[in-house]
Scaffold this active site. Structure first.
Site, PDB file in Angstrom:
ATOM      1  N   GLU A 226       0.750  -1.496   0.042  1.00 31.73           N
ATOM      2  CA  GLU A 226      -0.025  -0.032   0.044  1.00 31.73           C
ATOM      3  C   GLU A 226       0.930   1.262  -0.001  1.00 31.73           C
ATOM      4  O   GLU A 226       0.507   2.147  -0.813  1.00 31.73           O
ATOM      5  CB  GLU A 226      -0.953   0.019   1.302  1.00 31.73           C
ATOM      6  CG  GLU A 226      -1.981   1.137   1.212  1.00 31.73           C
ATOM      7  CD  GLU A 226      -2.989   1.124   2.402  1.00 31.73           C
ATOM      8  OE1 GLU A 226      -3.514   0.043   2.910  1.00 31.73           O
ATOM      9  OE2 GLU A 226      -3.457   1.967   2.693  1.00 31.73           O
ATOM     10  N   ARG A 304      -7.310   3.284  13.100  1.00 30.17           N
ATOM     11  CA  ARG A 304      -8.232   2.063  12.854  1.00 30.17           C
ATOM     12  C   ARG A 304      -8.313   1.461  14.278  1.00 30.17           C
ATOM     13  O   ARG A 304      -9.279   0.511  14.501  1.00 30.17           O
ATOM     14  CB  ARG A 304      -7.854   1.463  11.593  1.00 30.17           C
ATOM     15  CG  ARG A 304      -9.031   0.417  11.406  1.00 30.17           C
ATOM     16  CD  ARG A 304      -8.946  -0.206   9.986  1.00 30.17           C
ATOM     17  NE  ARG A 304      -9.307   0.584   8.726  1.00 30.17           N
ATOM     18  CZ  ARG A 304     -10.666   0.738   8.438  1.00 30.17           C
ATOM     19  NH1 ARG A 304     -11.297  -0.133   8.970  1.00 30.17           N
ATOM     20  NH2 ARG A 304     -10.936   1.207   7.331  1.00 30.17           N
ATOM     21  N   GLU A 707     -10.723  -7.765   4.605  1.00 30.49           N
ATOM     22  CA  GLU A 707      -9.757  -7.734   5.740  1.00 30.49           C
ATOM     23  C   GLU A 707     -10.590  -8.715   7.034  1.00 30.49           C
ATOM     24  O   GLU A 707     -10.146  -9.183   7.757  1.00 30.49           O
ATOM     25  CB  GLU A 707      -9.670  -6.477   6.197  1.00 30.49           C
ATOM     26  CG  GLU A 707      -8.654  -5.457   5.488  1.00 30.49           C
ATOM     27  CD  GLU A 707      -8.474  -4.263   5.629  1.00 30.49           C
ATOM     28  OE1 GLU A 707      -9.420  -3.481   5.214  1.00 30.49           O
ATOM     29  OE2 GLU A 707      -7.252  -3.757   6.324  1.00 30.49           O
TER      30      GLU A 707
HETATM   31  N1  LUZ Z   1      -5.517   2.279   4.199  1.00 32.73           N
HETATM   32  C1  LUZ Z   1      -5.612   3.597   4.596  1.00 32.73           C
HETATM   33  C2  LUZ Z   1      -6.457   1.144   4.643  1.00 32.73           C
HETATM   34  O1  LUZ Z   1      -5.213   4.365   4.037  1.00 32.73           O
HETATM   35  N2  LUZ Z   1      -6.963   3.918   5.400  1.00 32.73           N
HETATM   36  C3  LUZ Z   1      -7.595   2.874   6.083  1.00 32.73           C
HETATM   37  O2  LUZ Z   1      -8.558   3.134   6.569  1.00 32.73           O
HETATM   38  C4  LUZ Z   1      -6.920   1.549   5.653  1.00 32.73           C
HETATM   39  N3  LUZ Z   1      -8.001   0.613   6.195  1.00 32.73           N
HETATM   40  C5  LUZ Z   1      -7.747  -0.655   6.011  1.00 32.73           C
HETATM   41  C6  LUZ Z   1      -6.348  -0.768   5.047  1.00 32.73           C
HETATM   42  N4  LUZ Z   1      -5.990   0.063   4.614  1.00 32.73           N
HETATM   43 MO1  MOS Z   2      -4.895  -2.734   3.112  1.00 32.54          MO
HETATM   44  S1  MOS Z   2      -3.995  -3.251   5.096  1.00 32.54           S
HETATM   45  O1  MOS Z   2      -6.175  -2.894   3.015  1.00 32.54           O
HETATM   46  O2  MOS Z   2      -3.556  -2.454   2.258  1.00 32.54           O
END
Ligand code: LUZ
Ligand code: MOS
Length: 758
Positions: A226, A304, A707
């Site tokens: 990510e 989160r 998730e």
């Molecule tokens: N990424 C993000 C995430 O930038 N914000 C989120 O709330 C999130 N939640 C789950 C996985 N990735």
């Molecule tokens: Mo994610 S932890 O939804 O890249």
């Protein structure tokens, strides 16, 4: 499990970064990194490395033309260390050579002198020394301080959860190819093409339209790509830009394990207060998040954790404090659940300890406090369309929890060496990026003159089946066979300004965008057909199974004919559309709002058998009732549920990220990092799809699946713990995950602190 790519996967035809055929003259990059956890760089000697034949360049921070900054949320991270290193594995530079072998050989010859500085690895120690990534965050509702007086039972304690390696099968990597006019095209294994584009532009000091990022598919990501795929893609782009040659950079497994961040370990304190009837009146927790050396996504992950601190329960008085601690480890990052699992684990531990003190089963407390419509989450959102109780009662009936518990008790009475344990785990997970603006996606749909369809969206396929889901959504909307639809690569020139494919929301956001774009074209087609057939009321027209119907009667106009006609009339057969999740907002001053479009619910039951002589255990079964909404594709969803369950169990049982006292990763390969293999996975996973679940925010009433199921894995921890208690009812066990077999064994036989009373 069949999904969109299964045949290509089985034949080895699916292409990943390492499979792409590179242009002639491609060079190879190898990263060299810090060997100490904290220190000043005194000198970098590249002479010997540079003299090796085939070495084309050695690049460090001094070679960056633009702004050396890769931080997404906080600008605190450079692409290459400048004068200070802050973790073992921090990139210092890259060697570019004619082959990867030469690049690696040269990288080993680079000599770096450091002046070591004190390093911190423990988040509580970092907190005490004031090393924080952001100031502490506090969420609260009601008044915990006043509530304690009204509680009959109060339990306090400390909880540890460990890190977790993503272990995507495809390691991090990218290929950057110079195009004419100074443009760079990057093929990257990233969940976030726009992040790669934005950071590459910043590092190279060019406009974003000079960078094109293309993603075909990833060999897994789980959050590990990510934010942390960006670095490697940008390094390749920098080298391509400097040398005007294609450059390939793919990390090998050990480099990837050493240099990249993991799931955040947390150390937490909790206090829970209940009435004698088992109603939770108050919950207070402080979470010390081990952030690693840079912010990365830590602040959002911490949010989160706070959002999920009360899991599936209504608690009237709550105060949670999140503390993101800066340590000398690789920056920890997104990992399936994104801090949610860490938050939920703490309240489950608190309930477990409270149930011990009250002499009742934890599931009684869990059951007694489930959320209901009309309650509110402690961050202000109203509880609507709540299926917490429905999932629980369905699981109770379908799987006969009472009988399962009786079987465990009977088994334990008859066996000494082997003990069984059972635990129930309800889940509730908020769907939407908690940063509201990220909840948008766009899609571009083309219908070609032969009637076939091409779809581009912001979604990245990483094995989760998002492309298949988008295909289904478009197929249903246009009423065209799936075989006529192709989902194209994710490409920044076709779909701009994308959010990461993350937060379980890829299919929701991009599926909805693709539906809107398809409907736009559909409207034009119907209008064009009405003209052709001289029909006045267009509401009588619809397309079904690639034919035009008038008042439910098939006309002579086929899909292909209609497309041909509409094209001849010079009407656009393409549409671009944006979907933005409606009605979500969050006030960052008060920490109240409606951050999530909806929540996903479920209940899982986990049963284990523990060998108390060896400390080893088997997960006998996990049985869940899960809220999928109206599943778009039950096979994909089932695969996601099963995978999530196995990954969640792995996190809390066998997977252990270990560092030396110097901050060196010891679990640095697949021989020292234990993954849940087929033997560690549950012998049986049974998933029941909750009936009659509705969700207006998901394409065709579906719900996000990525998730949420991971958190059923928390049940495995408490099932093992319950089996341990059956063997040693005299002992109080600490809550310290992962509960590896060696930890189980040590705990079972460590000196008795409390004398046996019976
Ligand atoms: N990424 C993000 C995430 O930038 N914000 C989120 O709330 C999130 N939640 C789950 C996985 N990735
Ligand atoms: Mo994610 S932890 O939804 O890249």
């Amino acid at each position: 499990m069949r999904n969109i790519d299964i045949e290509k996967h089985v034949r080895g035809e699916s292409q990943f970064i390492d499979d792409l055929i590179v242009p002639e003259g491609t060079l190879y990059a190898s990263v060299f990194d810090s060997t100490i956890a904290h220190g000043k760089i005194i000198n970098i000697n590249i002479d010997e490395a540079n003299s090796i034949s085939g070495v084309r360049a050695i690049l460090t921070s001094a070679d960056i033309p633009g702004i050396d900054q890769v931080g997404g949320i906080i600008p605190d991270e450079t692409l290459f260390a400048e004068d200070e290193v802050q973790f073992i594995g921090e990139p210092i530079g890259i060697v570019i050579a004619d082959s990867i072998e030469i690049a690696k050989k040269a990288a080993k010859k680079i000599k770096i002198d450091y002046e070591p500085l004190p390093a911190i690895f423990d988040p509580r120690e970092a907190f005490e020394k004031g090393k924080l990534i952001i100031p502490p965050k506090i969420f609260f509702s009601g008044n915990v301080d006043e509530a304690w007086n009204k509680c009959d039972i109060i339990v306090e304690g400390q909880v540890e959860t460990g890190g977790q390696e993503h272990l995507y099968l495809e390691t991090q990597g990218a290929i950057a190819i110079p195009q004419e006019g100074g443009k760079i095209k990057i093929f990257s294994s990233t969940q976030s093409p726009t992040a790669v584009q934005r950071v590459a532009a910043r590092i190279l000091d060019v406009d974003m339209n000079n960078i094109e990022v293309d993603v075909l598919r990833l060999g897994g990501a789980f959050g590990g790509k990510e934010d942390q795929a960006t670095h490697w893609a940008v390094m390749a782009a920098l080298a391509a830009f400097k040398l005007n040659k294609p450059v390939k950079l793919v990390l090998n497994r050990m480099d990837d394990l050493r240099m990249t961040g993991k799931r955040h370990p947390y150390s937490s304190d909790y206090k829970i207060g209940l009435t004698s009837e088992g109603k939770i009146l108050a919950f207070e927790a402080t979470y010390f998040q081990n952030g690693g050396a840079f912010a990365d996504l830590s602040p959002a992950i911490l949010d989160r954790t706070l959002f999920h601190a009360t899991n599936s329960y209504f608690v009237p008085n709550v105060k949670t404090t999140g503390i993101s601690c800066k340590t000398n480890l690789p920056p920890n990052t997104a990992f399936r659940g994104f801090g949610g699992p860490q938050g939920k684990f703490v309240i489950e531990a608190a309930i477990h300890k409270a149930s011990e003190k009250m002499g009742i089963d934890a599931s009684e407390i869990q059951r007694n406090n489930l959320l209901k419509n009309g309650d509110s989450f402690y961050y202000g959102q109203q509880v609507e369309n709540c299926y917490a109780e429905k999932c629980w009662t369905d699981a109770e009936e379908k799987y006969n929890i009472k009988k399962l518990k009786q079987e465990v008790e009977d088994f334990n009475r008859k066996n000494y060496q082997f003990k069984k344990g059972i635990a129930v785990m309800p889940i509730c997970f908020g769907i939407s990026f908690t940063n509201t603006f990220l909840n948008q996606a766009s899609a571009l749909v083309h219908i070609y003159t032969d009637g076939s369809v091409g779809v581009s969206t912001a979604a990245v396929e990483m094995g989760q089946g998002v492309n298949e889901k988008i295909k289904i959504a478009v197929s249903k909307t246009l009423s065209v066979s799936k075989d006529r639809i192709r989902i194209e690569t994710t490409n920044t020139t076709r779909t701009a300004n994308t959010s990461a494919t993350a937060a379980s929301s890829g299919a929701d956001l991009n599926g909805n965008a693709a539906i809107i774009a398809s409907k736009n074209i559909l409207e034009r087609l119907i209008k064009s057909a009405a003209e052709e057939l001289k029909i006045i009321d267009i509401s009588d027209l619809e397309i079904k199974d690639e034919f035009l119907y008038h008042k439910n009667k098939k006309t002579k106009l086929s899909w292909n004919e209609l497309i041909r006609l509409t094209f001849q009339k010079r009407i656009s057969l393409s549409s671009n559309a944006l979907y933005a999740t409606p009605n979500i907002y969050f006030d960052k001053e008060t920490n109240k709002g409606r951050p999530f479009a909806y929540h996903v619910y479920g209940t899982g039951i986990t049963n284990v058998t523990l060998d108390c002589l060896r400390g080893t255990y088997t997960i006998d079964f996990v049985k869940v009732v899960h809220d999928f909404g109206k599943s778009l594709d039950p096979v994909i969803d089932l695969g996601q549920a099963e995978g999530g369950i196995a990954q969640g169990i792995g996190w809390l049982s066998v997977e252990e990220v270990v560092h030396s006292n110097e901050g060196k990763l010891l679990s640095n390969s697949l021989s020292t990092y234990k993954l849940p293999d087929i033997y560690a996975a549950p012998k049986e996973i049974e998933v029941t799809f909750l009936e009659d679940s509705e969700n207006r925010f998901g394409p065709f009433n579906s719900k996000a699946i990525g998730e949420p199921p991971l958190m059923y894995g928390i049940g495995a921890y408490f099932a093992i713990l319950n089996a341990m208690k059956a063997f040693r009812p005299d002992k109080e066990f600490e809550i310290n995950a992962p509960l590896t077999p060696e930890k189980v064994l040590m705990n079972l036989y460590r000196k008795v602190e409390v004398p046996v009373t019976s």
